[in-house]
Design an enzyme around this catalytic site. Structure first.
Site, mmCIF file in Angstrom:
data_model
loop_
_atom_site.group_PDB
_atom_site.id
_atom_site.type_symbol
_atom_site.label_atom_id
_atom_site.label_comp_id
_atom_site.label_asym_id
_atom_site.label_seq_id
_atom_site.Cartn_x
_atom_site.Cartn_y
_atom_site.Cartn_z
ATOM 1 N N ALA A 1 5.185 0.680 -6.135
ATOM 2 C CA ALA A 1 6.047 1.017 -7.277
ATOM 3 C C ALA A 1 6.793 -0.238 -7.732
ATOM 4 O O ALA A 1 7.580 -0.814 -6.984
ATOM 5 C CB ALA A 1 7.040 2.109 -6.884
ATOM 6 N N GLU B 1 10.933 -4.311 5.844
ATOM 7 C CA GLU B 1 9.931 -3.626 6.668
ATOM 8 C C GLU B 1 10.407 -3.451 8.103
ATOM 9 O O GLU B 1 9.928 -2.563 8.807
ATOM 10 C CB GLU B 1 8.591 -4.360 6.611
ATOM 11 C CG GLU B 1 7.991 -4.405 5.221
ATOM 12 C CD GLU B 1 7.671 -3.040 4.624
ATOM 13 O OE1 GLU B 1 7.793 -2.011 5.304
ATOM 14 O OE2 GLU B 1 7.283 -3.001 3.448
ATOM 15 N N TYR C 1 0.808 -1.222 0.000
ATOM 16 C CA TYR C 1 0.000 0.000 0.000
ATOM 17 C C TYR C 1 0.839 1.268 0.000
ATOM 18 O O TYR C 1 0.297 2.367 0.024
ATOM 19 C CB TYR C 1 -0.897 0.011 1.245
ATOM 20 C CG TYR C 1 -0.099 -0.164 2.528
ATOM 21 C CD1 TYR C 1 0.478 0.936 3.165
ATOM 22 C CD2 TYR C 1 0.113 -1.420 3.068
ATOM 23 C CE1 TYR C 1 1.230 0.781 4.313
ATOM 24 C CE2 TYR C 1 0.860 -1.585 4.208
ATOM 25 C CZ TYR C 1 1.414 -0.488 4.835
ATOM 26 O OH TYR C 1 2.171 -0.653 5.970
ATOM 27 N N GLY C 2 2.162 1.150 -0.037
ATOM 28 C CA GLY C 2 3.033 2.321 0.025
ATOM 29 C C GLY C 2 4.085 2.263 -1.057
ATOM 30 O O GLY C 2 3.762 2.116 -2.240
ATOM 31 N N SER C 3 5.344 2.353 -0.653
ATOM 32 C CA SER C 3 6.436 2.361 -1.629
ATOM 33 C C SER C 3 6.466 1.089 -2.476
ATOM 34 O O SER C 3 6.930 1.113 -3.618
ATOM 35 C CB SER C 3 7.775 2.563 -0.922
ATOM 36 O OG SER C 3 8.017 1.507 -0.011
ATOM 37 N N LEU C 4 5.946 -0.011 -1.938
ATOM 38 C CA LEU C 4 5.947 -1.271 -2.695
ATOM 39 C C LEU C 4 4.857 -1.312 -3.777
ATOM 40 O O LEU C 4 4.771 -2.282 -4.529
ATOM 41 C CB LEU C 4 5.819 -2.472 -1.757
ATOM 42 C CG LEU C 4 6.998 -2.671 -0.806
ATOM 43 C CD1 LEU C 4 6.749 -3.845 0.128
ATOM 44 C CD2 LEU C 4 8.300 -2.869 -1.572
#
Length: 175
Positions: A22, A85, A17-20
């Protein structure tokens, strides 16, 4: 409940849900971009974090987090994600709804470990992150992967902090 990618030959599904979100970040970490499906995690909220460019999620009734599920993640790949993480997150099994066919799926998600963290605020915006922070985040992620291969490797938080301190970057998001 669907089980695509879960338990079949030690393959896992991971909700990101964040940088991943991309593909470039995932490619650096896993050396490939796994198949994925857009998904929603109900009763969670995606927060910005003071002095960090990446988000956190925590359970919040009546909120939703849009992201995607990475499918077919192997045990070694899950280990890389766990190390990436770091201690800030706790890997948790969650139920997500796939957007392309409305199936429900159990997946792993990295939930912020400190539910009372005073540094969490507002909403985190992926498009803003892509435009403002992704380039440097990719460099930091590459440094992390290089460190990971060393016997005395640093945790991701240490790599993140040393990268941004060395580059003199203000990491506070502008949302």
């Amino acid at each position: 409940m669907g089980t695509a990618g879960v338990g079949s030959g030690n393959l896992h599904s991971v909700f990101v849900y964040g940088s991943l979100l991309a593909d470039d970040v995932v490619r650096v970490l896993l050396k490939r971009v796994p198949e994925s499906s857009s998904a929603v995690l109900n009763n969670y909220h995606r927060f910005s974090i003071k002095d960090r460019v990446y988000p956190a999620i925590l359970p919040v009734l009546s909120k939703t987090v849009t992201g995607k599920v990475l499918l077919g993640i192997t045990d070694p790949e899950l280990h890389v994600l766990d190390v990436f993480e770091d201690v800030e997150y706790k890997r948790t099994t969650v139920d997500v709804s796939l957007l392309d066919n409305a199936d429900k799926l159990q997946a792993q998600a990295y939930v912020w470990a400190d539910k009372n963290d005073p540094n969490l605020y507002g909403d985190w915006d992926f498009q803003e992150w892509q435009g403002v922070h992704m380039k440097d985040f990719l460099k930091m992620t590459t440094s992390f992967v290089e460190e990971l291969e060393l016997p005395e490797s640093k945790a991701r938080v240490a790599t993140y902090e040393s990268f941004y301190q060395k580059n003199g970057d203000n990491t506070t998001p502008t949302s």
